[in-house]
Design a protein around this motif. Sequence first.
Motif, PDB file in Angstrom:
ATOM      1  N   ALA A 616       0.837  -1.211   0.000  1.00  0.00           N
ATOM      2  CA  ALA A 616       0.000   0.000   0.000  1.00  0.00           C
ATOM      3  C   ALA A 616       0.868   1.255   0.000  1.00  0.00           C
ATOM      4  CB  ALA A 616      -0.921  -0.008   1.219  1.00  0.00           C
ATOM      5  N   GLY A 617       1.983   1.198   0.705  1.00  0.00           N
ATOM      6  CA  GLY A 617       2.863   2.357   0.793  1.00  0.00           C
ATOM      7  C   GLY A 617       3.604   2.640  -0.500  1.00  0.00           C
ATOM      8  N   ARG A 618       3.574   1.695  -1.421  1.00  0.00           N
ATOM      9  CA  ARG A 618       4.258   1.903  -2.702  1.00  0.00           C
ATOM     10  C   ARG A 618       3.284   2.382  -3.775  1.00  0.00           C
ATOM     11  NH1 ARG A 618       8.713   2.864  -0.955  1.00  0.00           N
ATOM     12  NH2 ARG A 618       9.419   2.953  -3.127  1.00  0.00           N
ATOM     13  N   MET A 619       2.019   2.592  -3.402  1.00  0.00           N
ATOM     14  CA  MET A 619       0.976   2.918  -4.384  1.00  0.00           C
ATOM     15  C   MET A 619       1.426   4.013  -5.355  1.00  0.00           C
ATOM     16  SD  MET A 619      -1.933   2.483  -5.755  1.00  0.00           S
ATOM     17  CE  MET A 619      -2.539   1.142  -4.751  1.00  0.00           C
ATOM     18  N   ASP A 620       1.928   5.111  -4.810  1.00  0.00           N
ATOM     19  CA  ASP A 620       2.362   6.204  -5.686  1.00  0.00           C
ATOM     20  C   ASP A 620       3.865   6.207  -5.911  1.00  0.00           C
ATOM     21  OD1 ASP A 620      -0.177   7.447  -6.235  1.00  0.00           O
ATOM     22  OD2 ASP A 620      -0.225   7.832  -4.092  1.00  0.00           O
ATOM     23  N   LEU A 621       4.618   5.771  -4.920  1.00  0.00           N
ATOM     24  CA  LEU A 621       6.078   5.795  -5.093  1.00  0.00           C
ATOM     25  C   LEU A 621       6.497   4.844  -6.212  1.00  0.00           C
ATOM     26  CD1 LEU A 621       7.081   6.002  -1.327  1.00  0.00           C
ATOM     27  CD2 LEU A 621       7.403   7.773  -3.063  1.00  0.00           C
ATOM     28  N   ASP A 622       5.741   3.754  -6.381  1.00  0.00           N
ATOM     29  CA  ASP A 622       6.032   2.827  -7.478  1.00  0.00           C
ATOM     30  C   ASP A 622       4.903   2.803  -8.514  1.00  0.00           C
ATOM     31  OD1 ASP A 622       8.428   2.185  -6.297  1.00  0.00           O
ATOM     32  OD2 ASP A 622       7.643   0.423  -5.256  1.00  0.00           O
ATOM     33  N   ASP A 623       3.977   3.719  -8.391  1.00  0.00           N
ATOM     34  CA  ASP A 623       2.879   3.846  -9.354  1.00  0.00           C
ATOM     35  C   ASP A 623       2.185   2.505  -9.612  1.00  0.00           C
ATOM     36  OD1 ASP A 623       1.132   5.034 -11.078  1.00  0.00           O
ATOM     37  OD2 ASP A 623       2.578   5.417 -12.677  1.00  0.00           O
ATOM     38  N   LEU A 624       1.781   1.845  -8.533  1.00  0.00           N
ATOM     39  CA  LEU A 624       1.252   0.487  -8.665  1.00  0.00           C
ATOM     40  C   LEU A 624       0.033   0.399  -9.579  1.00  0.00           C
ATOM     41  CD1 LEU A 624       1.421  -1.056  -5.062  1.00  0.00           C
ATOM     42  CD2 LEU A 624       3.151  -0.982  -6.854  1.00  0.00           C
ATOM     43  N   ASN A 625      -0.864   1.380  -9.488  1.00  0.00           N
ATOM     44  CA  ASN A 625      -2.086   1.291 -10.299  1.00  0.00           C
ATOM     45  C   ASN A 625      -1.988   2.106 -11.581  1.00  0.00           C
ATOM     46  OD1 ASN A 625      -3.094  -0.380  -8.374  1.00  0.00           O
ATOM     47  ND2 ASN A 625      -4.930   0.803  -7.921  1.00  0.00           N
ATOM     48  N   GLN A 626      -0.778   2.533 -11.902  1.00  0.00           N
ATOM     49  CA  GLN A 626      -0.533   3.234 -13.171  1.00  0.00           C
ATOM     50  C   GLN A 626      -1.374   4.508 -13.315  1.00  0.00           C
ATOM     51  OE1 GLN A 626       1.643   1.600 -15.909  1.00  0.00           O
ATOM     52  NE2 GLN A 626       2.335   1.000 -13.901  1.00  0.00           N
ATOM     53  N   ASN A 627      -1.693   5.140 -12.205  1.00  0.00           N
ATOM     54  CA  ASN A 627      -2.459   6.385 -12.312  1.00  0.00           C
ATOM     55  C   ASN A 627      -1.964   7.456 -11.344  1.00  0.00           C
ATOM     56  OD1 ASN A 627      -3.369   5.337  -9.927  1.00  0.00           O
ATOM     57  ND2 ASN A 627      -5.483   5.068 -10.565  1.00  0.00           N
ATOM     58  N   THR A 628      -0.729   7.313 -10.880  1.00  0.00           N
ATOM     59  CA  THR A 628      -0.164   8.318  -9.981  1.00  0.00           C
ATOM     60  C   THR A 628      -0.086   9.684 -10.649  1.00  0.00           C
ATOM     61  OG1 THR A 628       1.011   6.717  -8.629  1.00  0.00           O
ATOM     62  CG2 THR A 628       1.981   8.910  -8.744  1.00  0.00           C
ATOM     63  N   SER A 629       0.019   9.701 -11.954  1.00  0.00           N
ATOM     64  CA  SER A 629       0.101  10.998 -12.642  1.00  0.00           C
ATOM     65  C   SER A 629      -1.105  11.877 -12.322  1.00  0.00           C
ATOM     66  CB  SER A 629       0.203  10.792 -14.157  1.00  0.00           C
ATOM     67  OG  SER A 629      -0.932  10.094 -14.589  1.00  0.00           O
ATOM     68  N   LEU A 630      -2.228  11.255 -11.920  1.00  0.00           N
ATOM     69  CA  LEU A 630      -3.447  12.027 -11.642  1.00  0.00           C
ATOM     70  C   LEU A 630      -3.495  12.565 -10.221  1.00  0.00           C
ATOM     71  CD1 LEU A 630      -5.979   9.639 -13.398  1.00  0.00           C
ATOM     72  CD2 LEU A 630      -4.957  11.732 -14.304  1.00  0.00           C
ATOM     73  N   GLY A 631      -2.513  12.210  -9.399  1.00  0.00           N
ATOM     74  CA  GLY A 631      -2.488  12.676  -8.013  1.00  0.00           C
ATOM     75  C   GLY A 631      -2.331  11.497  -7.057  1.00  0.00           C
ATOM     76  N   VAL A 632      -1.970  11.808  -5.815  1.00  0.00           N
ATOM     77  CA  VAL A 632      -1.714  10.729  -4.853  1.00  0.00           C
ATOM     78  C   VAL A 632      -3.019  10.122  -4.340  1.00  0.00           C
ATOM     79  CG1 VAL A 632       0.477  11.712  -4.055  1.00  0.00           C
ATOM     80  CG2 VAL A 632      -1.644  12.281  -2.840  1.00  0.00           C
TER      81      VAL A 632
END
Length: 723
Positions: A616-632
């Motif tokens: 869960a802590g890697r959600m944005d740091l590793d862009d797990l769901n491929q949508n970090t570009s839209l915000g955290v």
Amino acid sequence: MIDTMTPRDITRQHWIETTNPALEGRLATQFALANGTLGVRGSHEEMPGWGSPGFYLAGTYCAAPQALIPIHTPDHILTHPERVKPEHHADYTTLNTMPNLPNPVAVRLWVGEEHIELEKVSLLACERLLAMETATLSRRLVFRDNAGRRTIVDSERFVSWASPRLVCFRYAVTTEHDAPVRVEPIINTNVANGRGFRLFSVDAETQTPGLNTVTVTTTAPGHTVHIAQAYRVTTDGRTTVLEVAACVGPDADAEAQAAIAAGYDAARAAHVAAVQAATERAGAGFTADGLSMQGFRFAQLHLEMALCQDNPHVGVPIKGLTGDGYRFMVFWDTDFHMFPYYLLTNPAQAKNHILYRYHLLDAARANARAWGYRGAQVPWETGTTGEEETAPWLNLQERELHISADAAYAVKLYDDLTDDPALLVTHGAEIVFETARFFASRVTWTGSRYELRDIGCPDQYHTFADNNIFISRMAQWNLRYAAELAADPRLAGVRLKLGLTDAEAAEFTTIADGLYIIQPNAEGVIEEFDGFFTRSTDLRGISESFCEHSQAVKQPDVLCCFIPFGDEYSQDVQQANWRYYAARTMHGSSLSLPGMALAAAQCGLLDEAWSYFQRAGRMDLDDLNQNTSLGVHLAGYAVMWATLVRGFGGLTPTRDGLTITPRLPAGWRDLHYAAHWRGCRVTVVLTHEALTITADPANPRAVPVTAGGKTVDVMAGETVTVA
Ligand code: BGC
């Protein structure tokens, strides 16, 4: 500035060395900074065409064309042509979002006669580093220009936690040649929201020595935003330093000039002091592997950065002010998942969320009426108007019913866990009564029981269902709580205002008692909604647009039920459900991984909990769901915090005190957290040997803490250790 001599510390910093334009969307999110009022994405000051800048001001919702977001294709599970009610979106040609405003963290740089554009020079190195303990972003850029000269740029920025409308940056250019350097800040008006829509027009621009300003008016309702950028440039011949203070608002010119007159370092010191004060107030953490620690620190930093201080008119947008995904709307995520974080770490500000929902109650009443119901139906997505703003083709707005109960649940938590009983009388009870009314009018009487039919499961892979466990339990709870409050003499005035009779309050109880709630089956497993068990167990080929036929879930609703109602289900039942739904959960939502972690920790599956927590802590740091570009993914981060504090930390706060049942994972050395309870603050430190609770010296009363089978009153300033 980036310190190139000290080794990086993954537990306190996040850094990336790349100039790959393809990664820029996600990196601009990962390096975004905010203070709840302003947000700046972590894009480059030189504004390359491939950059992904964002500058947002809380509350500036304005109209965007419907084409801002794509309509889901007809085979998507959320789209069900027969169910779309055209009357609800006949004139639906605009969507609201917040504008990407002219960006004041921007410069133009010349070396000799050459205007430096990142697209055109040779980039030799480019490192961005987020220092999480100071909420500052530094960057070192080394480039060779087209005349072959090497130049180094060191920049640093912060969005002030001390002055809500202030953003500062310093930009230092060091040459390894004799060509002159010129650097000028600009307020970049050449910015747009997603799909290229620009949502403002420029009314005025001024440039005078040391001060640039831009005034824009957004699309309807036409917010006027004034941005000022005060600056100063100094040089010692080798290094040219630009210091910039940017402010927003009618007084921005004077504020920015005052900040720059006092100097970047002074503004930075005030900001860092405010960050440290927040850490003191809310700090939580643990000692385990670096990736988990980094992920958690990033998560908590973003929770802190998202909350707009002292403003009861804006909610916490779903991605804070880090990106325009979900158009900055406020969802149930804020009431149900984030609110407990703010309540236990910052109750004075958490209050604003209750006030926010209260101020929008008339709109929620109109929403209920529009769908043919009574009371108040909290919109599934809204900004500051309180109107339902969910894209209609999603079919969620009249179906994700639990959000109304989630808002009431926040009221109950606030009333239980603060020493502010007045809020219930002045604001909270009205929310609870009106949402209960909504559920009372929404249920269906079958002749033998009440049901909540035709709902959209929070899991969202099953949007057309009956009797979802989470929705029904929350509705039942809301009705019961309203009935209980109706008996409170302090609330007689509220009842009078709403015309809430004894008969209606009694009806709340009757409906709650008669509401059908799915029970665990022989194996202890709870069916998510009627007929779920008959769906296909073949999960091959599952995707968001091919799942309704199956038992695949986006996020596990049954496990979410254990957050408020865990006490009512045995550990065996919780474990059985955890295993059953772990095998079926696709994690399409960022709430899912931490939700699994929290549920696992709560029922004692600690290895599993840690593994999900780490991911869960890697959600944005590793862009797990491929949508970090839209915000955290803020709400998921709140669930991570809950996993640390409630799950592993074992904290159950009630009106009567704190119960602590520690569940430290074997691989963790320790954990700690701060919790605010009824005007008091305690810090809790847990190791494998002992549990230590320290009460603030300023606490107005003793805090009853139950741990290790005993209850002790922890007096102000006292530290109690339980082996
Ligand atoms: C989740 C919802 C959530 C929304 C915003 C969706 O993916 O399924 O539960 O409210 O994201 O975070």
